[in-house]
Motif scaffolding. Structure first.
Motif, mmCIF file in Angstrom:
data_model
loop_
_atom_site.group_PDB
_atom_site.id
_atom_site.type_symbol
_atom_site.label_atom_id
_atom_site.label_comp_id
_atom_site.label_asym_id
_atom_site.label_seq_id
_atom_site.Cartn_x
_atom_site.Cartn_y
_atom_site.Cartn_z
ATOM 1 N N HIS A 87 0.849 -1.200 0.000
ATOM 2 C CA HIS A 87 0.000 0.000 0.000
ATOM 3 C C HIS A 87 0.886 1.253 0.000
ATOM 4 C CE1 HIS A 87 -3.219 -2.810 1.067
ATOM 5 N NE2 HIS A 87 -2.433 -3.259 2.031
ATOM 6 N N PRO A 88 1.584 1.513 -1.100
ATOM 7 C CA PRO A 88 2.576 2.597 -1.120
ATOM 8 C C PRO A 88 2.000 3.993 -0.961
ATOM 9 C CG PRO A 88 2.226 1.708 -3.331
ATOM 10 C CD PRO A 88 1.518 0.794 -2.385
ATOM 11 N N ASN A 89 0.703 4.173 -1.201
ATOM 12 C CA ASN A 89 0.118 5.518 -1.142
ATOM 13 C C ASN A 89 -0.606 5.819 0.164
ATOM 14 O OD1 ASN A 89 0.947 6.260 -3.790
ATOM 15 N ND2 ASN A 89 -0.691 4.985 -4.616
ATOM 16 N N VAL A 90 -0.572 4.879 1.099
ATOM 17 C CA VAL A 90 -1.188 5.123 2.407
ATOM 18 C C VAL A 90 -0.213 5.932 3.273
ATOM 19 C CG1 VAL A 90 -1.978 4.050 4.556
ATOM 20 C CG2 VAL A 90 -2.636 3.068 2.347
ATOM 21 N N GLN A 91 -0.717 7.013 3.847
ATOM 22 C CA GLN A 91 0.104 7.832 4.742
ATOM 23 C C GLN A 91 0.089 7.219 6.144
ATOM 24 O OE1 GLN A 91 -0.734 12.038 4.722
ATOM 25 N NE2 GLN A 91 0.080 12.314 6.779
ATOM 26 N N ILE A 92 1.272 7.023 6.729
ATOM 27 C CA ILE A 92 1.388 6.377 8.040
ATOM 28 C C ILE A 92 1.906 7.374 9.066
ATOM 29 C CG2 ILE A 92 2.490 4.518 9.348
ATOM 30 C CD1 ILE A 92 2.736 2.969 6.730
ATOM 31 N N ASP A 93 1.211 7.474 10.174
ATOM 32 C CA ASP A 93 1.642 8.289 11.311
ATOM 33 C C ASP A 93 1.984 7.321 12.440
ATOM 34 O OD1 ASP A 93 2.026 10.129 13.327
ATOM 35 O OD2 ASP A 93 -0.098 10.520 13.656
ATOM 36 N N LEU A 94 3.267 7.180 12.744
ATOM 37 C CA LEU A 94 3.731 6.229 13.757
ATOM 38 C C LEU A 94 4.303 6.985 14.944
ATOM 39 C CD1 LEU A 94 4.608 3.457 14.837
ATOM 40 C CD2 LEU A 94 6.646 3.631 13.391
ATOM 41 N N ARG A 95 3.751 6.698 16.138
ATOM 42 C CA ARG A 95 4.250 7.325 17.371
ATOM 43 C C ARG A 95 4.539 6.238 18.400
ATOM 44 N NH1 ARG A 95 -0.631 10.608 18.909
ATOM 45 N NH2 ARG A 95 -1.645 9.095 17.556
ATOM 46 N N ASP A 96 5.669 6.371 19.114
ATOM 47 C CA ASP A 96 5.956 5.425 20.184
ATOM 48 C C ASP A 96 5.718 6.090 21.526
ATOM 49 O OD1 ASP A 96 8.915 6.171 21.327
ATOM 50 O OD2 ASP A 96 8.815 6.537 19.169
ATOM 51 N N MET A 97 5.101 5.343 22.430
ATOM 52 C CA MET A 97 4.712 5.865 23.741
ATOM 53 C C MET A 97 4.431 4.686 24.658
ATOM 54 S SD MET A 97 0.931 7.236 22.522
ATOM 55 C CE MET A 97 1.670 8.131 21.160
ATOM 56 N N ASP A 98 4.224 4.962 25.940
ATOM 57 C CA ASP A 98 3.940 3.880 26.873
ATOM 58 C C ASP A 98 2.509 3.371 26.690
ATOM 59 O OD1 ASP A 98 2.097 5.109 29.186
ATOM 60 O OD2 ASP A 98 3.559 6.625 28.590
ATOM 61 N N SER A 99 2.242 2.183 27.220
ATOM 62 C CA SER A 99 0.955 1.518 26.985
ATOM 63 C C SER A 99 -0.232 2.316 27.504
ATOM 64 C CB SER A 99 0.966 0.120 27.613
ATOM 65 O OG SER A 99 1.919 -0.705 26.990
ATOM 66 N N GLY A 100 -0.074 2.973 28.663
ATOM 67 C CA GLY A 100 -1.171 3.771 29.208
ATOM 68 C C GLY A 100 -1.556 4.903 28.278
ATOM 69 N N THR A 101 -0.568 5.581 27.719
ATOM 70 C CA THR A 101 -0.837 6.677 26.781
ATOM 71 C C THR A 101 -1.460 6.150 25.499
ATOM 72 O OG1 THR A 101 1.051 7.888 27.679
ATOM 73 C CG2 THR A 101 0.175 8.639 25.573
ATOM 74 N N ILE A 102 -0.999 4.976 25.038
ATOM 75 C CA ILE A 102 -1.578 4.378 23.835
ATOM 76 C C ILE A 102 -3.067 4.127 24.035
ATOM 77 C CG2 ILE A 102 -1.606 2.329 22.354
ATOM 78 C CD1 ILE A 102 1.407 2.058 22.923
ATOM 79 N N ALA A 103 -3.439 3.564 25.192
ATOM 80 C CA ALA A 103 -4.855 3.277 25.467
ATOM 81 C C ALA A 103 -5.685 4.557 25.445
ATOM 82 C CB ALA A 103 -4.992 2.569 26.811
ATOM 83 N N ARG A 104 -5.130 5.641 25.995
ATOM 84 C CA ARG A 104 -5.853 6.914 25.984
ATOM 85 C C ARG A 104 -5.996 7.464 24.568
ATOM 86 N NH1 ARG A 104 -2.870 7.489 30.784
ATOM 87 N NH2 ARG A 104 -1.210 8.658 29.764
#
Length: 301
Positions: free
Chosen positions: A118-135
């Motif tokens: 899927h070369p035309n899909v824009q990806i926003d990748l962020r790394d964070m702790d699990s609690g922040t991910i759930a929020r």
């Protein structure tokens, strides 16, 4: 009768090809159907669009309308193309929130394969702790989260893998000499640097060790920087240092059963964009065929 896109498309094809029969071939219709639609369009406009019945020459108003019709048909076809691309996950965007250890070890292989498909899909990748991910998932600021989560109502949670906790230290640290005899009670007075994942360790003998720690560092990068400097040792799941074992020692603990479990979490599939659904399918596929690039000591479930 209102103007329909089929009227505009029919008119532009007739004007382009100069005959009803040629336009009918391109449109996949009969000449009589094309002639009827063209007549409806002229009736709506209230003026003839061609000078002769042979449709080889446009009237002055026909010339003006043709320019507008071509623009509208091109815009409509582009809109249809975008909609179909979104539905097939060829376009669109994907928002991922993942823990740092997953971002640096598991995810690169998945992202590589996903962008190939899927070369035309824009990806926003962020790394964070699990609690922040759930929020972030709850606030709909992320489509898919990968981390250690409790079950959340309205969310779809799938177990991805689990890995054991162990002591992480420099390779020249004294503990590395007799690591096969290491347990919580033999760690002595070595300085412990706590981190957010320590809360997942439920072994009773670990509680007093964690209580005497005076340094809490949530960031894995900062945490390992302090260990590298010799400030202290820490406790992490194996995946966090799986790619760094040439620099750090990962010391398994005897008789310690606590593991860190990593999940995929998202809203129900029918509420996700096609790109997010395609990403989940890919992870499932790679987990099944063993291409997630996990350390052999890590258990896939």
């Amino acid at each position: 009768m209102s103007i329909k896109i089929d009227m505009l498309r029919c008119f532009t094809m007739v004007a382009t090809h100069g005959s009803l029969s040629d336009a009918a071939d391109v449109l996949g219709r009969t000449p009589s159907a094309v002639s009827m639609m063209l007549k409806q369009f002229e009736d709506h406009v209230g003026s003839a669009l061609f000078e002769t019945a042979r449709k080889s020459r446009l009237t002055p108003i026909g010339e003006l309308i043709l320019a507008e019709a071509r623009r509208e048909v091109a815009h409509f076809e582009n809109t249809v193309s975008v909609i179909e691309g979104l539905s097939r996950a060829e376009l669109g965007y994907l928002r991922l929130a993942v823990t740092p250890s997953v971002a640096t070890t598991v995810l690169p292989a998945v992202i590589f394969k996903f962008t190939e498909r899927h070369p035309n899909v824009q990806i926003d990748l962020r790394d964070m702790d699990s609690g922040t991910i759930a929020r972030e998932l709850d606030r709909e600021r992320a489509d898919i989260g990968i981390g250690s989560f409790v079950q959340v109502e309205g969310m779809r949670r799938t177990e991805l893998f689990s890995d054991a906790f162990g002591v992480v230290c420099r390779k020249d640290h004294p503990l590395a000499d007799n690591w096969d005899q290491l347990d919580w009670r033999t760690m002595g007075d070595h300085r412990i640097i706590a981190n957010g994942l320590c809360k997942q360790i439920t072994d009773p003998d670990f509680a007093p060790i964690l209580a005497r720690s005076h340094l809490m560092v949530p960031s894995t990068a900062s945490l390992l920087g302090l260990v590298r400097q010799g400030v202290g040792i820490t406790v992490l799941p194996r995946l966090a240092v799986a790619k760094l074992l040439d620099e750090f020692a990962f010391l398994p603990l005897r008789d310690v059963t606590t593991r860190r479990t990593v999940h995929l979490m998202s809203r129900s599939q029918n509420l996700l964009m096609p790109a997010a659904r395609a990403f989940l399918r890919l992870v499932t596929e790679m987990k099944r065929d063993g291409s997630l690039n996990l350390d052999p000591e890590i258990q896939q479930n």
